[in-house]
Design a protein around this motif. Sequence first.
Motif, PDB file in Angstrom:
ATOM      1  N   LEU A   1      -0.529   8.693   1.696  1.00 14.86           N
ATOM      2  CA  LEU A   1      -1.586   8.985   0.877  1.00 14.86           C
ATOM      3  C   LEU A   1      -1.624  10.144   0.072  1.00 14.86           C
ATOM      4  O   LEU A   1      -2.359  10.448  -0.821  1.00 14.86           O
ATOM      5  CB  LEU A   1      -2.827   8.952   1.776  1.00 14.86           C
ATOM      6  CG  LEU A   1      -3.231   7.655   2.498  1.00 14.86           C
ATOM      7  CD1 LEU A   1      -4.470   7.830   3.006  1.00 14.86           C
ATOM      8  CD2 LEU A   1      -3.339   6.472   1.295  1.00 14.86           C
ATOM      9  N   TYR A   2      -0.622  11.003   0.210  1.00 13.60           N
ATOM     10  CA  TYR A   2      -0.432  12.415  -0.445  1.00 13.60           C
ATOM     11  C   TYR A   2      -0.361  12.142  -2.174  1.00 13.60           C
ATOM     12  O   TYR A   2      -1.214  12.740  -2.882  1.00 13.60           O
ATOM     13  CB  TYR A   2       0.677  13.385  -0.176  1.00 13.60           C
ATOM     14  CG  TYR A   2       0.831  14.434  -0.947  1.00 13.60           C
ATOM     15  CD1 TYR A   2      -0.158  15.554  -0.507  1.00 13.60           C
ATOM     16  CD2 TYR A   2       1.541  14.571  -1.984  1.00 13.60           C
ATOM     17  CE1 TYR A   2      -0.082  16.629  -1.132  1.00 13.60           C
ATOM     18  CE2 TYR A   2       1.472  15.880  -2.574  1.00 13.60           C
ATOM     19  CZ  TYR A   2       0.825  16.887  -2.054  1.00 13.60           C
ATOM     20  OH  TYR A   2       0.762  18.083  -3.041  1.00 13.60           O
ATOM     21  N   PRO A   3       0.254  11.151  -2.560  1.00 10.96           N
ATOM     22  CA  PRO A   3       0.012  11.022  -4.270  1.00 10.96           C
ATOM     23  C   PRO A   3      -1.463  10.558  -4.617  1.00 10.96           C
ATOM     24  O   PRO A   3      -1.635  11.145  -5.655  1.00 10.96           O
ATOM     25  CB  PRO A   3       1.049   9.833  -4.431  1.00 10.96           C
ATOM     26  CG  PRO A   3       2.137   9.705  -3.423  1.00 10.96           C
ATOM     27  CD  PRO A   3       1.366  10.255  -2.190  1.00 10.96           C
ATOM     28  N   VAL A   4      -2.005   9.886  -3.798  1.00 12.08           N
ATOM     29  CA  VAL A   4      -3.388   9.626  -4.283  1.00 12.08           C
ATOM     30  C   VAL A   4      -4.171  10.830  -4.140  1.00 12.08           C
ATOM     31  O   VAL A   4      -5.101  11.150  -5.041  1.00 12.08           O
ATOM     32  CB  VAL A   4      -4.050   8.420  -3.627  1.00 12.08           C
ATOM     33  CG1 VAL A   4      -5.363   8.156  -3.797  1.00 12.08           C
ATOM     34  CG2 VAL A   4      -3.005   7.131  -3.653  1.00 12.08           C
ATOM     35  N   LEU A   5      -4.190  11.510  -3.033  1.00 14.04           N
ATOM     36  CA  LEU A   5      -4.907  12.691  -2.710  1.00 14.04           C
ATOM     37  C   LEU A   5      -4.666  13.662  -3.640  1.00 14.04           C
ATOM     38  O   LEU A   5      -5.582  14.537  -4.039  1.00 14.04           O
ATOM     39  CB  LEU A   5      -4.732  13.302  -1.315  1.00 14.04           C
ATOM     40  CG  LEU A   5      -5.032  12.192  -0.316  1.00 14.04           C
ATOM     41  CD1 LEU A   5      -4.707  12.828   0.968  1.00 14.04           C
ATOM     42  CD2 LEU A   5      -6.583  11.923  -0.314  1.00 14.04           C
ATOM     43  N   SER A   6      -3.642  13.996  -4.322  1.00 15.97           N
ATOM     44  CA  SER A   6      -3.219  15.033  -5.120  1.00 15.97           C
ATOM     45  C   SER A   6      -3.144  14.813  -6.576  1.00 15.97           C
ATOM     46  O   SER A   6      -2.818  15.604  -7.458  1.00 15.97           O
ATOM     47  CB  SER A   6      -1.792  15.652  -4.619  1.00 15.97           C
ATOM     48  OG  SER A   6      -0.687  14.777  -4.898  1.00 15.97           O
ATOM     49  N   ALA A   7      -3.632  13.389  -6.898  1.00 15.51           N
ATOM     50  CA  ALA A   7      -3.703  12.917  -8.269  1.00 15.51           C
ATOM     51  C   ALA A   7      -2.424  12.801  -8.951  1.00 15.51           C
ATOM     52  O   ALA A   7      -2.422  13.104 -10.205  1.00 15.51           O
ATOM     53  CB  ALA A   7      -4.827  13.805  -9.085  1.00 15.51           C
ATOM     54  N   GLU A   8      -1.410  12.519  -8.241  1.00 14.58           N
ATOM     55  CA  GLU A   8      -0.074  12.416  -9.038  1.00 14.58           C
ATOM     56  C   GLU A   8      -0.172  11.002  -9.962  1.00 14.58           C
ATOM     57  O   GLU A   8      -1.031   9.954  -9.174  1.00 14.58           O
ATOM     58  CB  GLU A   8       0.868  12.361  -7.858  1.00 14.58           C
ATOM     59  CG  GLU A   8       1.262  13.604  -7.450  1.00 14.58           C
ATOM     60  CD  GLU A   8       2.391  13.692  -6.397  1.00 14.58           C
ATOM     61  OE1 GLU A   8       3.197  12.760  -6.476  1.00 14.58           O
ATOM     62  OE2 GLU A   8       2.850  14.853  -5.739  1.00 14.58           O
ATOM     63  N   THR A   9       0.918  11.096 -10.647  1.00 15.53           N
ATOM     64  CA  THR A   9       0.697   9.590 -11.376  1.00 15.53           C
ATOM     65  C   THR A   9       1.789   8.965 -10.814  1.00 15.53           C
ATOM     66  O   THR A   9       2.991   9.066 -10.335  1.00 15.53           O
ATOM     67  CB  THR A   9       1.405  10.080 -12.733  1.00 15.53           C
ATOM     68  OG1 THR A   9       0.712  10.825 -13.623  1.00 15.53           O
ATOM     69  CG2 THR A   9       1.513   8.745 -13.609  1.00 15.53           C
ATOM     70  N   ILE A  10       1.370   7.586 -10.412  1.00  9.00           N
ATOM     71  CA  ILE A  10       1.734   6.543  -9.698  1.00  9.00           C
ATOM     72  C   ILE A  10       1.684   5.384 -10.303  1.00  9.00           C
ATOM     73  O   ILE A  10       0.871   5.148 -10.995  1.00  9.00           O
ATOM     74  CB  ILE A  10       1.683   6.382  -8.183  1.00  9.00           C
ATOM     75  CG1 ILE A  10       0.207   6.270  -7.803  1.00  9.00           C
ATOM     76  CG2 ILE A  10       1.997   7.849  -7.184  1.00  9.00           C
ATOM     77  CD1 ILE A  10      -0.380   6.016  -6.520  1.00  9.00           C
ATOM     78  N   THR A  11       2.703   4.393  -9.969  1.00  7.03           N
ATOM     79  CA  THR A  11       2.498   3.055 -10.585  1.00  7.03           C
ATOM     80  C   THR A  11       1.292   2.383 -10.104  1.00  7.03           C
ATOM     81  O   THR A  11       0.814   2.495  -9.102  1.00  7.03           O
ATOM     82  CB  THR A  11       3.685   2.316 -10.442  1.00  7.03           C
ATOM     83  OG1 THR A  11       3.905   1.918  -9.131  1.00  7.03           O
ATOM     84  CG2 THR A  11       4.903   2.736 -11.071  1.00  7.03           C
ATOM     85  N   TYR A  12       0.862   1.262 -10.944  1.00 13.21           N
ATOM     86  CA  TYR A  12      -0.262   0.473 -10.442  1.00 13.21           C
ATOM     87  C   TYR A  12       0.245  -0.346  -9.172  1.00 13.21           C
ATOM     88  O   TYR A  12      -0.655  -0.407  -8.360  1.00 13.21           O
ATOM     89  CB  TYR A  12      -0.482  -0.433 -11.494  1.00 13.21           C
ATOM     90  CG  TYR A  12      -1.775  -1.245 -10.994  1.00 13.21           C
ATOM     91  CD1 TYR A  12      -2.991  -0.864 -11.209  1.00 13.21           C
ATOM     92  CD2 TYR A  12      -1.518  -2.724 -10.851  1.00 13.21           C
ATOM     93  CE1 TYR A  12      -4.108  -1.795 -10.661  1.00 13.21           C
ATOM     94  CE2 TYR A  12      -2.731  -3.516 -10.323  1.00 13.21           C
ATOM     95  CZ  TYR A  12      -3.845  -3.130 -10.390  1.00 13.21           C
ATOM     96  OH  TYR A  12      -5.024  -3.770  -9.716  1.00 13.21           O
ATOM     97  N   SER A  13       1.262  -0.594  -8.968  1.00  8.32           N
ATOM     98  CA  SER A  13       1.655  -1.253  -7.580  1.00  8.32           C
ATOM     99  C   SER A  13       1.788  -0.501  -6.348  1.00  8.32           C
ATOM    100  O   SER A  13       1.396  -0.634  -5.333  1.00  8.32           O
ATOM    101  CB  SER A  13       3.148  -2.171  -7.794  1.00  8.32           C
ATOM    102  OG  SER A  13       3.879  -1.034  -8.107  1.00  8.32           O
ATOM    103  N   GLN A  14       2.086   0.650  -6.628  1.00  5.01           N
ATOM    104  CA  GLN A  14       2.132   1.666  -5.833  1.00  5.01           C
ATOM    105  C   GLN A  14       0.474   2.224  -5.192  1.00  5.01           C
ATOM    106  O   GLN A  14       0.274   2.386  -4.201  1.00  5.01           O
ATOM    107  CB  GLN A  14       2.859   3.051  -6.114  1.00  5.01           C
ATOM    108  CG  GLN A  14       4.332   2.962  -6.101  1.00  5.01           C
ATOM    109  CD  GLN A  14       5.032   4.044  -6.584  1.00  5.01           C
ATOM    110  OE1 GLN A  14       4.440   5.099  -7.523  1.00  5.01           O
ATOM    111  NE2 GLN A  14       6.286   4.183  -6.547  1.00  5.01           N
ATOM    112  N   TRP A  15       0.034   2.296  -6.334  1.00  8.74           N
ATOM    113  CA  TRP A  15      -1.641   2.580  -6.088  1.00  8.74           C
ATOM    114  C   TRP A  15      -2.243   1.440  -5.296  1.00  8.74           C
ATOM    115  O   TRP A  15      -3.002   1.564  -4.320  1.00  8.74           O
ATOM    116  CB  TRP A  15      -2.317   2.809  -7.424  1.00  8.74           C
ATOM    117  CG  TRP A  15      -3.812   2.847  -7.134  1.00  8.74           C
ATOM    118  CD1 TRP A  15      -4.298   4.179  -6.770  1.00  8.74           C
ATOM    119  CD2 TRP A  15      -4.840   2.138  -7.453  1.00  8.74           C
ATOM    120  NE1 TRP A  15      -5.537   3.588  -6.893  1.00  8.74           N
ATOM    121  CE2 TRP A  15      -6.099   2.749  -7.191  1.00  8.74           C
ATOM    122  CE3 TRP A  15      -4.669   0.723  -7.938  1.00  8.74           C
ATOM    123  CZ2 TRP A  15      -7.319   2.068  -7.151  1.00  8.74           C
ATOM    124  CZ3 TRP A  15      -5.960  -0.100  -7.914  1.00  8.74           C
ATOM    125  CH2 TRP A  15      -7.045   0.745  -7.623  1.00  8.74           C
TER     126      TRP A  15
END
Length: 68
Positions: A44-58
């Motif tokens: 969950l770190y990419p979501v918690l740190s507001a990193e840019t991820i693709t829609y499918s990863q989100w």
Amino acid sequence: MVLAIVLTAGLILGPADAPPVRRAAGAAVVGASALVVLINFGWLYPVLSAETITYSQWWARMLMRSWV
């Protein structure tokens, strides 16, 4: 909250004079749960740190489809 988690882990681990099998089983349970928490945080770190991820990863990180 952290203090409550540590106290619970201590209860699961058992007292210092407990049989070695009991302490080993408690250490395995506490270690496994700590490992699960670390893996979940890494996931969950990419979501918690507001990193840019693709829609499918989100979308893969959404636990319940009703949230979106």
